[in-house]
Design a protein around this motif. Structure first.
Motif, PDB file in Angstrom:
ATOM      1  N   ASP A 205       0.794  -1.229   0.000  1.00  0.00           N
ATOM      2  CA  ASP A 205       0.000   0.000   0.000  1.00  0.00           C
ATOM      3  C   ASP A 205       0.828   1.283   0.000  1.00  0.00           C
ATOM      4  OD1 ASP A 205      -2.177  -1.631  -0.115  1.00  0.00           O
ATOM      5  OD2 ASP A 205      -2.828  -1.316   1.936  1.00  0.00           O
ATOM      6  N   TYR A 206       1.899   1.281  -0.767  1.00  0.00           N
ATOM      7  CA  TYR A 206       2.689   2.490  -0.973  1.00  0.00           C
ATOM      8  C   TYR A 206       2.211   3.195  -2.242  1.00  0.00           C
ATOM      9  CZ  TYR A 206       5.983   2.009   2.800  1.00  0.00           C
ATOM     10  OH  TYR A 206       6.550   1.985   4.049  1.00  0.00           O
ATOM     11  N   PRO A 207       2.353   4.513  -2.304  1.00  0.00           N
ATOM     12  CA  PRO A 207       1.859   5.243  -3.474  1.00  0.00           C
ATOM     13  C   PRO A 207       2.727   5.104  -4.721  1.00  0.00           C
ATOM     14  CG  PRO A 207       2.845   6.771  -1.924  1.00  0.00           C
ATOM     15  CD  PRO A 207       2.823   5.421  -1.254  1.00  0.00           C
ATOM     16  N   ASP A 208       3.942   4.562  -4.567  1.00  0.00           N
ATOM     17  CA  ASP A 208       4.801   4.370  -5.734  1.00  0.00           C
ATOM     18  C   ASP A 208       5.716   3.172  -5.520  1.00  0.00           C
ATOM     19  OD1 ASP A 208       7.346   5.301  -4.438  1.00  0.00           O
ATOM     20  OD2 ASP A 208       6.250   7.196  -4.380  1.00  0.00           O
ATOM     21  N   SER A 209       6.225   2.658  -6.613  1.00  0.00           N
ATOM     22  CA  SER A 209       7.077   1.471  -6.584  1.00  0.00           C
ATOM     23  C   SER A 209       8.389   1.721  -5.844  1.00  0.00           C
ATOM     24  CB  SER A 209       7.364   1.010  -8.009  1.00  0.00           C
ATOM     25  OG  SER A 209       8.273  -0.054  -8.011  1.00  0.00           O
ATOM     26  N   ALA A 210       8.995   2.876  -6.074  1.00  0.00           N
ATOM     27  CA  ALA A 210      10.279   3.181  -5.429  1.00  0.00           C
ATOM     28  C   ALA A 210      10.140   3.175  -3.908  1.00  0.00           C
ATOM     29  CB  ALA A 210      10.812   4.525  -5.910  1.00  0.00           C
ATOM     30  N   GLY A 211       9.095   3.773  -3.389  1.00  0.00           N
ATOM     31  CA  GLY A 211       8.865   3.789  -1.944  1.00  0.00           C
ATOM     32  C   GLY A 211       8.626   2.402  -1.389  1.00  0.00           C
ATOM     33  N   ALA A 212       7.858   1.603  -2.119  1.00  0.00           N
ATOM     34  CA  ALA A 212       7.576   0.232  -1.680  1.00  0.00           C
ATOM     35  C   ALA A 212       8.863  -0.596  -1.637  1.00  0.00           C
ATOM     36  CB  ALA A 212       6.554  -0.415  -2.603  1.00  0.00           C
ATOM     37  N   GLN A 213       9.693  -0.449  -2.655  1.00  0.00           N
ATOM     38  CA  GLN A 213      10.937  -1.212  -2.697  1.00  0.00           C
ATOM     39  C   GLN A 213      11.903  -0.773  -1.600  1.00  0.00           C
ATOM     40  OE1 GLN A 213      12.581  -2.126  -6.669  1.00  0.00           O
ATOM     41  NE2 GLN A 213      10.781  -1.029  -7.458  1.00  0.00           N
ATOM     42  N   ALA A 214      12.003   0.524  -1.383  1.00  0.00           N
ATOM     43  CA  ALA A 214      12.910   1.033  -0.338  1.00  0.00           C
ATOM     44  C   ALA A 214      12.483   0.516   1.032  1.00  0.00           C
ATOM     45  CB  ALA A 214      12.931   2.555  -0.358  1.00  0.00           C
ATOM     46  N   ARG A 215      11.192   0.500   1.303  1.00  0.00           N
ATOM     47  CA  ARG A 215      10.690   0.018   2.595  1.00  0.00           C
ATOM     48  C   ARG A 215      10.966  -1.471   2.760  1.00  0.00           C
ATOM     49  NH1 ARG A 215      10.489  -1.587   6.887  1.00  0.00           N
ATOM     50  NH2 ARG A 215       8.709  -1.602   8.283  1.00  0.00           N
ATOM     51  N   ALA A 216      10.776  -2.230   1.710  1.00  0.00           N
ATOM     52  CA  ALA A 216      11.033  -3.675   1.784  1.00  0.00           C
ATOM     53  C   ALA A 216      12.505  -3.954   2.091  1.00  0.00           C
ATOM     54  CB  ALA A 216      10.613  -4.348   0.479  1.00  0.00           C
ATOM     55  N   VAL A 217      13.403  -3.231   1.444  1.00  0.00           N
ATOM     56  CA  VAL A 217      14.839  -3.431   1.680  1.00  0.00           C
ATOM     57  C   VAL A 217      15.196  -3.031   3.112  1.00  0.00           C
ATOM     58  CG1 VAL A 217      17.150  -2.647   1.022  1.00  0.00           C
ATOM     59  CG2 VAL A 217      15.493  -3.268  -0.743  1.00  0.00           C
ATOM     60  N   ARG A 218      14.677  -1.888   3.579  1.00  0.00           N
ATOM     61  CA  ARG A 218      14.948  -1.458   4.962  1.00  0.00           C
ATOM     62  C   ARG A 218      14.446  -2.476   5.979  1.00  0.00           C
ATOM     63  NH1 ARG A 218      12.811   3.410   3.311  1.00  0.00           N
ATOM     64  NH2 ARG A 218      10.958   3.089   4.599  1.00  0.00           N
ATOM     65  N   GLY A 219      13.341  -3.106   5.702  1.00  0.00           N
ATOM     66  CA  GLY A 219      12.757  -4.056   6.643  1.00  0.00           C
ATOM     67  C   GLY A 219      13.399  -5.427   6.631  1.00  0.00           C
ATOM     68  N   CYS A 220      14.256  -5.679   5.690  1.00  0.00           N
ATOM     69  CA  CYS A 220      14.858  -7.004   5.536  1.00  0.00           C
ATOM     70  C   CYS A 220      15.906  -7.306   6.605  1.00  0.00           C
ATOM     71  CB  CYS A 220      15.448  -7.121   4.136  1.00  0.00           C
ATOM     72  SG  CYS A 220      16.144  -8.724   3.738  1.00  0.00           S
ATOM     73  N   GLY A 221      16.752  -6.359   6.905  1.00  0.00           N
ATOM     74  CA  GLY A 221      17.684  -6.524   8.013  1.00  0.00           C
ATOM     75  C   GLY A 221      19.002  -7.207   7.731  1.00  0.00           C
ATOM     76  N   ALA A 222      19.386  -7.341   6.472  1.00  0.00           N
ATOM     77  CA  ALA A 222      20.697  -7.922   6.154  1.00  0.00           C
ATOM     78  C   ALA A 222      21.365  -7.045   5.100  1.00  0.00           C
ATOM     79  CB  ALA A 222      20.546  -9.347   5.640  1.00  0.00           C
ATOM     80  N   GLY A 223      22.673  -7.092   5.051  1.00  0.00           N
ATOM     81  CA  GLY A 223      23.431  -6.244   4.141  1.00  0.00           C
ATOM     82  C   GLY A 223      23.233  -6.555   2.669  1.00  0.00           C
ATOM     83  N   ASP A 224      22.860  -7.787   2.356  1.00  0.00           N
ATOM     84  CA  ASP A 224      22.701  -8.154   0.949  1.00  0.00           C
ATOM     85  C   ASP A 224      21.237  -8.181   0.496  1.00  0.00           C
ATOM     86  OD1 ASP A 224      22.019 -10.447   2.417  1.00  0.00           O
ATOM     87  OD2 ASP A 224      22.758 -11.804   0.860  1.00  0.00           O
ATOM     88  N   CYS A 225      20.350  -7.555   1.258  1.00  0.00           N
ATOM     89  CA  CYS A 225      18.929  -7.529   0.880  1.00  0.00           C
ATOM     90  C   CYS A 225      18.742  -6.754  -0.409  1.00  0.00           C
ATOM     91  CB  CYS A 225      18.090  -6.869   1.967  1.00  0.00           C
ATOM     92  SG  CYS A 225      17.912  -7.909   3.409  1.00  0.00           S
ATOM     93  N   ALA A 226      17.935  -7.298  -1.280  1.00  0.00           N
ATOM     94  CA  ALA A 226      17.600  -6.642  -2.540  1.00  0.00           C
ATOM     95  C   ALA A 226      16.159  -6.972  -2.887  1.00  0.00           C
ATOM     96  CB  ALA A 226      18.533  -7.114  -3.650  1.00  0.00           C
ATOM     97  N   THR A 227      15.511  -6.063  -3.566  1.00  0.00           N
ATOM     98  CA  THR A 227      14.143  -6.314  -4.016  1.00  0.00           C
ATOM     99  C   THR A 227      14.156  -7.425  -5.051  1.00  0.00           C
ATOM    100  OG1 THR A 227      13.549  -3.997  -3.687  1.00  0.00           O
ATOM    101  CG2 THR A 227      12.110  -5.293  -5.112  1.00  0.00           C
ATOM    102  N   VAL A 228      13.325  -8.437  -4.839  1.00  0.00           N
ATOM    103  CA  VAL A 228      13.215  -9.517  -5.815  1.00  0.00           C
ATOM    104  C   VAL A 228      11.922  -9.425  -6.611  1.00  0.00           C
ATOM    105  CG1 VAL A 228      14.766 -11.125  -4.636  1.00  0.00           C
ATOM    106  CG2 VAL A 228      12.320 -11.140  -4.078  1.00  0.00           C
ATOM    107  N   VAL A 229      10.911  -8.771  -6.040  1.00  0.00           N
ATOM    108  CA  VAL A 229       9.648  -8.629  -6.767  1.00  0.00           C
ATOM    109  C   VAL A 229       8.897  -7.408  -6.243  1.00  0.00           C
ATOM    110  CG1 VAL A 229       8.361 -10.194  -5.232  1.00  0.00           C
ATOM    111  CG2 VAL A 229       7.563  -9.855  -7.566  1.00  0.00           C
ATOM    112  N   TRP A 230       8.284  -6.672  -7.155  1.00  0.00           N
ATOM    113  CA  TRP A 230       7.384  -5.585  -6.769  1.00  0.00           C
ATOM    114  C   TRP A 230       6.122  -5.719  -7.596  1.00  0.00           C
ATOM    115  CZ3 TRP A 230       5.642  -1.938 -10.201  1.00  0.00           C
ATOM    116  CH2 TRP A 230       6.378  -1.761 -11.362  1.00  0.00           C
ATOM    117  N   PHE A 231       5.031  -5.136  -7.109  1.00  0.00           N
ATOM    118  CA  PHE A 231       3.738  -5.328  -7.756  1.00  0.00           C
ATOM    119  C   PHE A 231       2.832  -4.138  -7.473  1.00  0.00           C
ATOM    120  CE2 PHE A 231       4.556  -7.721  -3.945  1.00  0.00           C
ATOM    121  CZ  PHE A 231       3.604  -7.264  -3.050  1.00  0.00           C
ATOM    122  N   ALA A 232       1.863  -3.947  -8.348  1.00  0.00           N
ATOM    123  CA  ALA A 232       0.864  -2.881  -8.205  1.00  0.00           C
ATOM    124  C   ALA A 232      -0.514  -3.522  -8.195  1.00  0.00           C
ATOM    125  CB  ALA A 232       0.972  -1.891  -9.349  1.00  0.00           C
TER     126      ALA A 232
END
Length: 126
Positions: free
Chosen positions: A49-76
């Motif tokens: 429920d983020y207003p844009d893809s970039a914000g959604a991806q940034a939040r997912a990476v921040r919430g992951c908690g490891a140095g090698d976290c990367a976005t693997v999938v995003w969706f609208a």
């Protein structure tokens, strides 16, 4: 000659005026979500429920908690899922309009022993 306007005519005239001045119907809003994964640790971060893809991806990476976290999938307006295979140690992912669709895609991209380790959806998914 006097003219009389009935209550029904006044109501009809008022509703026409409201219909003309009402704003056009809004298009369906897009809500974005994402899933980030650390392949070295298996940690996952996610967002929805983020207003844009970039914000959604940034939040997912921040919430992951490891140095090698990367976005693997995003969706609208949909769902994402991640699967893991113990046999091969491989992760796979997918997205679709529904939870079942996203999970099916994640599983189909992996070995037959794979199972879903995470899924999430936006609030206005399929």
């Amino acid at each position: 000659m006097k003219k009389f306007v009935t209550g029904a005519a006044i109501a009809a005239a008022a509703s026409c005026a409201l219909a003309i001045s009402a704003p056009a119907a809004q298009a369906k809003a897009y809500n974005y979500g994402a899933i980030a994964l650390s392949t070295s640790t298996g940690l996952i971060g996610y967002s929805y429920d983020y207003p844009d893809s970039a914000g959604a991806q940034a939040r997912a990476v921040r919430g992951c908690g490891a140095g090698d976290c990367a976005t693997v999938v995003w969706f609208a307006n949909g769902c994402g899922a991640v699967a893991y295979s113990r046999h091969s140690g491989a992760y796979s992912w997918g997205y679709a309009a529904s939870r079942a669709g996203a999970q099916g895609k994640a599983l189909s991209n992996n070995n037959s022993d794979a199972y879903i380790v995470h899924w999430n959806c936006t609030s206005n998914h399929g």
